[in-house]
Design an enzyme around this catalytic site. Structure first.
Site, mmCIF file in Angstrom:
data_model
loop_
_atom_site.group_PDB
_atom_site.id
_atom_site.type_symbol
_atom_site.label_atom_id
_atom_site.label_comp_id
_atom_site.label_asym_id
_atom_site.label_seq_id
_atom_site.Cartn_x
_atom_site.Cartn_y
_atom_site.Cartn_z
ATOM 1 C CB CYS A 103 49.485 36.423 41.984
ATOM 2 S SG CYS A 103 49.874 36.812 40.462
ATOM 3 N NE ARG A 147 32.734 52.936 33.927
ATOM 4 C CZ ARG A 147 32.538 54.130 34.894
ATOM 5 N NH1 ARG A 147 32.130 54.096 36.075
ATOM 6 N NH2 ARG A 147 33.122 55.458 34.139
HETATM 7 P P1 IMP Z 1 49.726 38.741 49.075
HETATM 8 O O1 IMP Z 1 50.397 39.741 50.213
HETATM 9 O O2 IMP Z 1 50.744 37.718 48.840
HETATM 10 O O3 IMP Z 1 48.368 38.298 49.333
HETATM 11 O O4 IMP Z 1 49.852 39.543 47.558
HETATM 12 C C1 IMP Z 1 48.864 40.619 47.458
HETATM 13 C C2 IMP Z 1 49.452 41.320 46.342
HETATM 14 O O5 IMP Z 1 48.925 40.380 45.087
HETATM 15 C C3 IMP Z 1 48.655 42.756 46.004
HETATM 16 O O6 IMP Z 1 49.117 43.840 46.791
HETATM 17 C C4 IMP Z 1 48.736 42.783 44.679
HETATM 18 O O7 IMP Z 1 50.045 43.547 44.403
HETATM 19 C C5 IMP Z 1 48.808 41.349 44.054
HETATM 20 N N1 IMP Z 1 47.348 40.942 43.590
HETATM 21 C C6 IMP Z 1 46.100 41.167 43.973
HETATM 22 N N2 IMP Z 1 45.064 40.618 43.316
HETATM 23 C C7 IMP Z 1 45.613 39.764 42.505
HETATM 24 C C8 IMP Z 1 45.379 38.978 41.266
HETATM 25 O O8 IMP Z 1 44.086 38.794 41.088
HETATM 26 N N3 IMP Z 1 46.352 38.628 40.643
HETATM 27 C C9 IMP Z 1 47.558 38.775 40.578
HETATM 28 N N4 IMP Z 1 48.212 39.501 41.628
HETATM 29 C C10 IMP Z 1 47.165 40.178 42.269
#
Ligand code: IMP
Length: 505
Positions: free
Chosen positions: A313, A414
């Site tokens: 993110c 889209r």
């Molecule tokens: P991780 O478990 O730390 O990899 O975070 C996953 C979470 O990041 C997901 O469940 C989303 O809430 C969030 N997320 C997914 N894609 C993005 C993105 O491109 N930008 C910001 N947050 C994201």
């Protein structure tokens, strides 16, 4: 001047530690339940439970039907991503709902292809047993790797080497795994073909799979014993997407957005509740108590919490919005508990973004979350939808954010409103099958709960004692001041011992 400036910084999960409670005979690891509500439901609260407090993120590189099936078998749920066409997402949901434990829809072959060709198919697919069928899918026989030697039989046809159907025990229209198992036990076969009344092939049941499938006591199923399926949706095409998902018999939908405190979500939730009152909707993501009150008033049945913390993110950098996940959970759970006290309705809270191991999970739960959502953790698994690649002699899998340009490609034609990205793409180290990783993670969660002296998540919410720790104390909690044989850094040592994805943060 801003309306409100807070000088107390928001906190991340990694800044908290749990204090031990009294471990009693009823709080040893084997006694601990980690069952948790998936959504609040007026009509059927029994149906919507998870047996483990973990779901996978609605992301292209994480939650396809393979994780959907495997995770539901293991007690959790995958949120099937919506950044794909309505048709392909509905097909994924159908595959999860139609999945029958142990009943494999096999790759079939024609009796008239050569053994050499069959051998090529075997190399390509990795399967060693093929049912042989005619043009109407009528079962004619089986051919396994023991029935030919490509060097000797290469030019012959499959029909010359297969075991014909009349020499094989067949299950006619069997639907119960136990029934298939009792038939298989009586034969010397390793596989049982299941056919319909016209002898058309339906499934294969493999002896080696049966124990596995009978051994999934945590499986999350609906009232017809089919796996539970959850789909992500967006606030743009829901009027077309929801009917297709509903047709595919989805159980729960979840709005996928980095900012849930918006009139788009209100409109979406209200429309679903009006047209599909039986279908629970999860709203989010929010990080404030006001966000919670807003989504609940709109009719959300659970709420996802977290902004800016995901491993891929860049929302905080791009937009300057976000909050440490621990503080976000605390603030939203305070609002949830107030709501529960005044209405008696318990709304589950999902902690999402930046959660990567058992320690993070159990601290998120202790702070008040009911389950967690993870992306990176699942992207590393065999069952995630991506292919493995070798980079610098290490096996990796690609992982990209839903806000990255790669994820957004599918819809750029889209929805042309996106002008900047909120996520990046990269690689994560391959971790092997989900089942093995999850088992280790769950054991650690239960072990922490035992140390805290609680036997379930509700007791954890009520009795957990957490403490903020200093940066020095976090450092002290890691391996320090010793030389590790054969290891370059402390960080490497950590990633070796913490198999469930510990990152040296
Ligand atoms: P991780 O478990 O730390 O990899 O975070 C996953 C979470 O990041 C997901 O469940 C989303 O809430 C969030 N997320 C997914 N894609 C993005 C993105 O491109 N930008 C910001 N947050 C994201």
């Amino acid at each position: 001047m801003a309306k409100n400036i807070r000088y107390e910084p928001s906190r991340t999960l990694n800044e908290f530690r749990l204090l031990p409670g009294h471990t009693t005979i009823s709080t040893t690891i084997d006694k601990i339940s980690i069952k948790t509500p998936l959504v609040y439901s007026e009509t059927d609260n029994k149906k919507y439970f998870l047996n483990i407090p973990i779901v996978s993120s609605a992301m292209q590189s994480v939650s396809g039907e393979k994780i959907g099936i495997e995770l539901a078998k293991l007690g959790g749920a995958a949120f099937i991503f919506c950044s794909q066409t309505i048709k392909s997402q509905a097909e994924m949901i159908t595959k999860i709902k139609n999945y029958k434990a142990g009943f494999v829809v096999p790759k079939t072959v024609s009796p008239y292809i050569s053994i050499k060709k069959l051998y090529e198919i075997r190399q390509h697919t990795g399967y060693s047993t093929f049912p042989v069928v005619d043009d109407n899918n009528v079962f004619l026989g089986l051919i396994t790797k023991y029935d030919y030697d490509v060097l000797v039989h290469g030019p012959q046809k499959v029909i010359d080497r297969m075991i014909p159907a009349d020499k094989i025990e067949i299950g006619m229209e069997i639907t119960e795994l136990k029934q298939a198992n009792s038939l298989l036990i009586e034969t010397h076969q390793s596989v049982l073909p299941i056919v319909d009344k016209e002898y058309r092939l339906l499934y294969l049941v493999f002896r080696k799979d049966i124990r596995d499938h009978l051994n999934n006591p945590l499986e999350v199923v609906d009232e017809k014993k089919r796996l539970l399926a959850v789909a992500a949706i967006n606030t743009h095409d829901y009027k077309e997407r929801i009917p297709a998902l509903s047709e595919a018999e989805v159980d729960v939908v979840s709005i996928d957005s980095s900012d849930g405190f918006s009139f788009y979500q209100k409109e979406t939730i209200e429309w679903i509740n009006r047209h599909y009152p039986e279908l629970p909707v999860i709203g989010g993501n929010i990080i404030t108590s006001e966000g919670f009150d807003f989504l609940i008033k709109a009719g959300a049945c659970a709420v996802k919490v977290g902004m800016g913390g995901g491993s891929i993110c860049i929302t905080q950098e791009q937009k300057g919005t976000g909050r440490g996940l621990a503080t976000a959970i605390i603030k939203v759970c305070e609002a949830r508990d107030r709501y529960y006290t005044s209405t008696g309705k318990y709304i589950p809270i999902i902690a999402d973004g930046g959660i990567s191991n058992a320690k993070d999970i159990v601290i998120a739960l202790a702070l008040g979350a009911d389950y967690v959502m993870m992306g990176r953790y699942f992207a590393r698994m065999e069952e995630s939808p991506t292919e493995k690649v070798i980079i610098n002699n290490r096996v990796m899998k690609p992982y990209w954010g839903e806000g990255s340009s790669r994820a957004r490609e599918w819809k750029s034609f889209r929805y042309n409103q996106v002008k900047f990205v909120e996520g990046v793409e990269g690689f994560v180290e391959y971790a092997g099958p989900l089942r093995d990783n999850l088992e280790e993670t769950l054991t650690k969660i239960k072990s922490t709960m035992a140390t805290c002296g609680v036997s379930n998540i509700q007791e954890l919410h009520k009795n957990a004692e957490l403490e903020l720790v200093s940066a020095l104390s976090i450092r002290e909690g890691k391996v320090h001041d010793i030389h590790l044989p054969g290891e370059g850094t402390e960080g490497q040592y950590h990633s070796r011992i913490w198999g469930d994805g510990f990152s040296n943060r």
